[in-house]
Design an enzyme around this catalytic site. Structure first.
Site, PDB file in Angstrom:
ATOM      1  N   SER A  94       0.922  -1.022  -0.080  1.00  0.00           N
ATOM      2  CA  SER A  94       0.294  -0.116   0.268  1.00  0.00           C
ATOM      3  C   SER A  94       0.725   1.291  -0.133  1.00  0.00           C
ATOM      4  O   SER A  94       1.825   1.044   0.687  1.00  0.00           O
ATOM      5  CB  SER A  94      -0.908   0.081   0.871  1.00  0.00           C
ATOM      6  OG  SER A  94      -1.664   1.090   1.438  1.00  0.00           O
ATOM      7  N   LYS A 124      -4.149  -6.518   3.379  1.00  0.00           N
ATOM      8  CA  LYS A 124      -4.012  -5.820   2.895  1.00  0.00           C
ATOM      9  C   LYS A 124      -5.844  -4.962   2.412  1.00  0.00           C
ATOM     10  O   LYS A 124      -6.464  -4.087   2.177  1.00  0.00           O
ATOM     11  CB  LYS A 124      -3.467  -6.220   1.503  1.00  0.00           C
ATOM     12  CG  LYS A 124      -3.918  -5.115   0.827  1.00  0.00           C
ATOM     13  CD  LYS A 124      -2.466  -3.654   0.849  1.00  0.00           C
ATOM     14  CE  LYS A 124      -3.349  -2.194  -0.076  1.00  0.00           C
ATOM     15  NZ  LYS A 124      -3.586  -2.271  -1.211  1.00  0.00           N
ATOM     16  N   HIS A 150      -7.238  -3.312   5.381  1.00  0.00           N
ATOM     17  CA  HIS A 150      -6.975  -2.478   5.164  1.00  0.00           C
ATOM     18  C   HIS A 150      -6.832  -0.909   4.497  1.00  0.00           C
ATOM     19  O   HIS A 150      -7.601  -0.155   4.795  1.00  0.00           O
ATOM     20  CB  HIS A 150      -4.611  -1.922   5.276  1.00  0.00           C
ATOM     21  CG  HIS A 150      -4.028  -0.522   4.319  1.00  0.00           C
ATOM     22  ND1 HIS A 150      -4.787  -0.253   3.140  1.00  0.00           N
ATOM     23  CD2 HIS A 150      -3.977  -0.786   4.598  1.00  0.00           C
ATOM     24  CE1 HIS A 150      -3.799   0.879   2.454  1.00  0.00           C
ATOM     25  NE2 HIS A 150      -3.645   0.758   3.907  1.00  0.00           N
ATOM     26  N   ASN A 151      -7.573  -2.046   2.788  1.00  0.00           N
ATOM     27  CA  ASN A 151      -8.623  -0.859   1.798  1.00  0.00           C
ATOM     28  C   ASN A 151      -9.845  -1.098   2.369  1.00  0.00           C
ATOM     29  O   ASN A 151     -10.160   0.112   2.507  1.00  0.00           O
ATOM     30  CB  ASN A 151      -8.574  -1.663   1.112  1.00  0.00           C
ATOM     31  CG  ASN A 151      -6.908  -1.901   0.144  1.00  0.00           C
ATOM     32  OD1 ASN A 151      -5.891  -1.095   0.698  1.00  0.00           O
ATOM     33  ND2 ASN A 151      -7.541  -1.576  -1.164  1.00  0.00           N
ATOM     34  N   GLU A 166      -9.456   1.410   4.644  1.00  0.00           N
ATOM     35  CA  GLU A 166      -9.423   2.827   3.626  1.00  0.00           C
ATOM     36  C   GLU A 166     -11.108   3.740   3.455  1.00  0.00           C
ATOM     37  O   GLU A 166     -11.118   5.024   3.652  1.00  0.00           O
ATOM     38  CB  GLU A 166      -8.766   2.863   2.773  1.00  0.00           C
ATOM     39  CG  GLU A 166      -7.816   3.669   1.387  1.00  0.00           C
ATOM     40  CD  GLU A 166      -7.069   3.448   0.549  1.00  0.00           C
ATOM     41  OE1 GLU A 166      -6.208   2.462   1.278  1.00  0.00           O
ATOM     42  OE2 GLU A 166      -7.425   3.220  -0.644  1.00  0.00           O
TER      43      GLU A 166
HETATM   44  N1  LIG Z   1      -2.303   1.987  -8.479  1.00  0.00           N
HETATM   45  C1  LIG Z   1      -2.498   1.834  -7.263  1.00  0.00           C
HETATM   46  O1  LIG Z   1      -2.775   2.791  -6.425  1.00  0.00           O
HETATM   47  C2  LIG Z   1      -2.215   0.676  -6.059  1.00  0.00           C
HETATM   48  C3  LIG Z   1      -2.966  -0.560  -7.132  1.00  0.00           C
HETATM   49  N2  LIG Z   1      -2.233  -1.464  -5.990  1.00  0.00           N
HETATM   50  C4  LIG Z   1      -1.994  -3.221  -7.131  1.00  0.00           C
HETATM   51  O2  LIG Z   1      -1.242  -3.278  -8.027  1.00  0.00           O
HETATM   52  C5  LIG Z   1      -1.206  -3.861  -9.121  1.00  0.00           C
HETATM   53  C6  LIG Z   1      -0.768  -2.546 -10.088  1.00  0.00           C
HETATM   54  O3  LIG Z   1      -1.146  -1.773  -9.711  1.00  0.00           O
HETATM   55  P1  LIG Z   1      -1.043  -0.701 -11.018  1.00  0.00           P
HETATM   56  O4  LIG Z   1       0.273  -0.351 -11.259  1.00  0.00           O
HETATM   57  O5  LIG Z   1      -2.529   0.610 -11.144  1.00  0.00           O
HETATM   58  O6  LIG Z   1      -1.452  -1.203 -12.960  1.00  0.00           O
HETATM   59  P2  LIG Z   1      -2.985  -1.735 -13.240  1.00  0.00           P
HETATM   60  O7  LIG Z   1      -3.944  -2.514 -12.262  1.00  0.00           O
HETATM   61  O8  LIG Z   1      -3.226  -0.683 -14.586  1.00  0.00           O
HETATM   62  O9  LIG Z   1      -2.409  -3.246 -14.625  1.00  0.00           O
HETATM   63  C7  LIG Z   1      -1.911  -2.430 -15.306  1.00  0.00           C
HETATM   64  C8  LIG Z   1      -0.218  -3.536 -15.746  1.00  0.00           C
HETATM   65  O10 LIG Z   1      -0.871  -5.205 -15.895  1.00  0.00           O
HETATM   66  C9  LIG Z   1      -0.520  -5.481 -16.759  1.00  0.00           C
HETATM   67  N3  LIG Z   1      -1.236  -6.561 -17.352  1.00  0.00           N
HETATM   68  C10 LIG Z   1      -2.267  -6.250 -17.541  1.00  0.00           C
HETATM   69  N4  LIG Z   1      -2.782  -7.953 -18.203  1.00  0.00           N
HETATM   70  C11 LIG Z   1      -1.414  -8.782 -18.627  1.00  0.00           C
HETATM   71  C12 LIG Z   1      -2.195  -9.632 -18.359  1.00  0.00           C
HETATM   72  N5  LIG Z   1      -2.892 -10.743 -18.861  1.00  0.00           N
HETATM   73  N6  LIG Z   1      -0.846 -10.329 -18.588  1.00  0.00           N
HETATM   74  C13 LIG Z   1       0.404  -9.180 -18.651  1.00  0.00           C
HETATM   75  N7  LIG Z   1       0.221  -8.507 -17.756  1.00  0.00           N
HETATM   76  C14 LIG Z   1      -0.609  -7.931 -18.066  1.00  0.00           C
HETATM   77  C15 LIG Z   1      -0.266  -4.676 -17.681  1.00  0.00           C
HETATM   78  O11 LIG Z   1       0.460  -4.827 -19.292  1.00  0.00           O
HETATM   79  P3  LIG Z   1       0.309  -3.903 -20.562  1.00  0.00           P
HETATM   80  O12 LIG Z   1       1.599  -2.746 -20.055  1.00  0.00           O
HETATM   81  O13 LIG Z   1       1.218  -4.574 -21.218  1.00  0.00           O
HETATM   82  O14 LIG Z   1      -1.090  -3.503 -20.205  1.00  0.00           O
HETATM   83  C16 LIG Z   1       0.100  -3.587 -16.934  1.00  0.00           C
HETATM   84  O15 LIG Z   1       1.401  -3.192 -16.641  1.00  0.00           O
HETATM   85  C17 LIG Z   1      -2.655  -3.691  -9.401  1.00  0.00           C
HETATM   86  O16 LIG Z   1      -2.588  -5.437  -8.388  1.00  0.00           O
HETATM   87  C18 LIG Z   1      -3.256  -3.151  -8.571  1.00  0.00           C
HETATM   88  O17 LIG Z   1      -4.512  -3.427  -7.655  1.00  0.00           O
HETATM   89  C19 LIG Z   1      -1.992  -1.877  -5.081  1.00  0.00           C
HETATM   90  C20 LIG Z   1      -2.134  -1.164  -4.133  1.00  0.00           C
HETATM   91  C21 LIG Z   1      -2.199   0.639  -4.778  1.00  0.00           C
HETATM   92  O1  LIG Z   2      -4.873  -0.263  -2.721  1.00  0.00           O
HETATM   93  C1  LIG Z   2      -5.146   0.903  -2.535  1.00  0.00           C
HETATM   94  C2  LIG Z   2      -4.474   1.669  -2.323  1.00  0.00           C
HETATM   95  O2  LIG Z   2      -3.842   0.820  -0.602  1.00  0.00           O
HETATM   96  C3  LIG Z   2      -5.565   1.325  -4.102  1.00  0.00           C
HETATM   97  O3  LIG Z   2      -5.180   2.502  -4.229  1.00  0.00           O
HETATM   98  C4  LIG Z   2      -7.511   0.848  -3.853  1.00  0.00           C
HETATM   99  O4  LIG Z   2      -7.065   0.146  -4.473  1.00  0.00           O
HETATM  100  C5  LIG Z   2      -8.061   2.180  -4.008  1.00  0.00           C
HETATM  101  O5  LIG Z   2      -9.452   1.129  -4.658  1.00  0.00           O
HETATM  102  P1  LIG Z   2     -10.171   2.105  -4.854  1.00  0.00           P
HETATM  103  O6  LIG Z   2     -10.204   2.577  -6.317  1.00  0.00           O
HETATM  104  O7  LIG Z   2     -11.554   0.661  -4.775  1.00  0.00           O
HETATM  105  O8  LIG Z   2     -10.565   3.683  -4.184  1.00  0.00           O
END
Ligand SMILES: NC(=O)C1=CN([C@@H]2O[C@H](COP(=O)(O)OP(=O)(O)OC[C@H]3O[C@@H](n4cnc5c(N)ncnc54)[C@H](OP(=O)(O)O)[C@@H]3O)[C@@H](O)[C@H]2O)C=CC1
Ligand SMILES: O=C(CO)[C@H](O)[C@H](O)COP(=O)(O)O
Length: 485
Positions: free
Chosen positions: A133, A187, A190-191, A194
């Site tokens: 997170s 986690k 946690h969310n 949140e």
């Molecule tokens: N964004 C945030 O603030 C937070 C996110 N997370 C978690 O972290 C993870 C990454 O989040 P985030 O960086 O936002 O990215 P996204 O959740 O937007 O995912 C995009 C990424 O996933 C890849 N992807 C999607 N489908 C596939 C597939 N079938 N095979 C291979 N690669 C794939 C994409 O590759 P391509 O470029 O080729 O499309 C890209 O690298 C997620 O699980 C999310 O829930 C956790 C905490 C906070």
């Molecule tokens: O994991 C997170 C932080 O800890 C992401 O920010 C969270 O998934 C955001 O959730 P949502 O889009 O449902 O508000």
């Protein structure tokens, strides 16, 4: 063989927001050489061009990525949860060998993590589901990290994660939460917390805005002031920043030009769904999830609005006193939200056989994550004083903090109701508190109703055993067995 074969001590798959920043964080630590890979090579190329200082070992095929890792291999997956994560896991598992470690740092559903850990460990490969997170900034500078998986995998992984985690009071914000899905479960909670925290802050804003008629800029100052007291937290801090923001296109407050329909990616709903399965009341979290749903049904909102000819007149208040009341109500409601979240952690640990140290969880949430707050030190202390408390509301500090804000809390909820300002978070938290505080609950009447229509039986306050009243007969009572229907 490529000259980069076996040169990286750790790899990251997924170069979107989280993965790219986590890879940069890893690369910035002494001794790390980081391999990177993304399904679409454009993201990898962009990151390589923008951050030559990171010294990444970049690959454009999964085979090259795996080959670039030193053995035993460790790779962190940061891709879209669900099918994307399954796809990457299976590509890695086909190529990895016994003793290698696959870490899923995405927001996976912990049930998936349990399934994946079972499948992958059958091949002798470690699978570590890890909650991370802190969003983009946390991933880059130090997130809060919640790893599950085996203790053996944590021996290798722990020091690497500790080196990139946020630091709170000298301690890295990472701890081995428990086996298989424990990290992703924590986690998820946690969310959920949140969601509740954000909803409560939003209600505080709405009450102040509607009832005291202060502008967003004025309210930004209120939240800034609150951020130096017992409410000090990242979410309060960013609330002030959002309220300060002015839309460049219109000159209006940013908060007034954003569509009032809140999105959700699903982790809040999972928290509630699992709480229902575990029989844990998490009303504050549920109301926060539902509040986002209500906001996102514009057709229902406008249909109901069309039937209403007048809205309640807003109650007149002394502005400063009311703001103080809201601050107290926010704090008390926040205590309830965290108490409910920790109740779910306790219930989940029992159900899934995890030995979760609640104090350690509170400690690793003190920095790096979205719910980071001064307040978490109090939870650490509560569990240090008595790890077996049945509720955080039983802890002497929290009991006294809630009691001292109780009158203000009631004034806020009643003023909101009279003024027609929705406060599902404050209201539900107060009702939860009152439910725990009441000597008798109307659950006795519910038991009577259940026995009346379905012979579901009841227990008595004055006698052991299980009873049924012959409601359609002479209404005498018989001793019986608990109903199974
Ligand atoms: N964004 C945030 O603030 C937070 C996110 N997370 C978690 O972290 C993870 C990454 O989040 P985030 O960086 O936002 O990215 P996204 O959740 O937007 O995912 C995009 C990424 O996933 C890849 N992807 C999607 N489908 C596939 C597939 N079938 N095979 C291979 N690669 C794939 C994409 O590759 P391509 O470029 O080729 O499309 C890209 O690298 C997620 O699980 C999310 O829930 C956790 C905490 C906070
Ligand atoms: O994991 C997170 C932080 O800890 C992401 O920010 C969270 O998934 C955001 O959730 P949502 O889009 O449902 O508000």
């Amino acid at each position: 063989m490529s000259s980069t074969a076996g040169t990286a001590n750790i790899g990251v798959v997924g170069m979107a927001v989280m993965g790219s920043n986590l890879a940069r964080n890893l690369a910035s630590r002494e001794g790390n050489t980081v391999a990177i890979f993304n399904r679409s090579p454009e993201r990898t190329r962009k990151l390589m061009a923008e951050h030559p200082e990171a010294g990444f070992v970049a690959s454009e095929s999964i085979d090259d990525f795996v080959a670039s890792l030193a053995k035993p291999r460790t790779a962190i997956i940061m891709v879209q949860a669900g099918a994307g994560t399954d796809a990457v896991i299976s590509e890695l598992a086909e190529r990895f060998e016994p003793g290698d470690i696959i870490v899923d740092g995405g927001n996976a559903n912990f049930h998936d993590t349990i399934r994946r850990e079972k499948d992958i460990s059958a091949k002798g490969i470690h699978f570590v589901g890890t909650g991370i997170s802190g969003g983009e900034e946390g991933a880059l500078n130090g997130p809060s990290i919640m790893p599950g998986g085996t203790a053996e995998a944590y021996k290798t992984l722990g020091p690497i994660l500790a080196s990139i985690a946020a630091v709170a009071e000298g301690e890295p914000c990472v701890t081995h939460i428990g086996t298989d899905g424990a990290g992703h479960f924590v986690k998820m909670v946690h969310n959920g917390i949140e969601y509740a925290d954000m909803q409560l802050i939003a209600e505080a804003y709405d009450l102040l805005r509607t009832i005291t008629k202060r502008s967003p800029a004025e309210l930004a100052e209120v939240f800034t002031a609150w951020n130096s007291g017992d409410l000090e937290s990242y979410l309060i801090e960013i609330t002030a920043e959002v309220l300060k923001q002015v839309d460049a296109k219109t000159g209006k407050p940013f908060v007034d030009i954003v569509l009032d329909q809140a999105g959700a990616k699903g982790t809040g709903a999972w928290t509630v769904q699992n709480a229902l399965d575990l029989g844990t009341p998490v009303g504050g979290i549920a109301e926060a999830v539902f509040a986002r749903s209500v906001s996102s049904h514009p057709e229902q909102r406008s249909a109901v609005q069309a039937t209403i000819t007048s809205r309640p007149t807003v109650v007149e208040v002394d502005v400063d006193t009311f703001a103080d009341d809201i601050r107290a109500a926010l704090y008390a409601s926040k205590v309830v939200a965290y108490a409910q979240g920790f109740d779910e952690i306790i219930a989940g640990a029992k159900q899934y056989g995890w030995d979760i140290d609640k104090g350690a969880v509170a400690k690793i949430w003190r920095a790096g994550c979205i719910i980071r707050a001064q307040f978490l030190n109090r939870i650490v202390e509560a569990y240090q004083n008595n790890p077996d408390i049945t509720s955080l509301l039983e802890d002497p500090y929290f009991a006294s903090a809630v009691a001292s804000g109780e009158e203000a809390w009631r004034r806020v909820v009643s003023t909101a109701a009279l003024s027609g300002v929705p406060v599902p978070g404050f209201g539900s938290a107060l009702s939860y508190y009152d439910s725990l505080a009441s000597k008798r609950l109307p659950a006795a009447l519910v038991q009577g109703q259940r026995d009346f229509f379905g012979a579901h039986t009841y227990k008595r306050v004055d006698e052991e055993g299980v009873f049924h009243t012959l409601w359609s007969g002479d209404r005498s009572e018989i001793a019986t067995e608990p109903s199974t229907h």
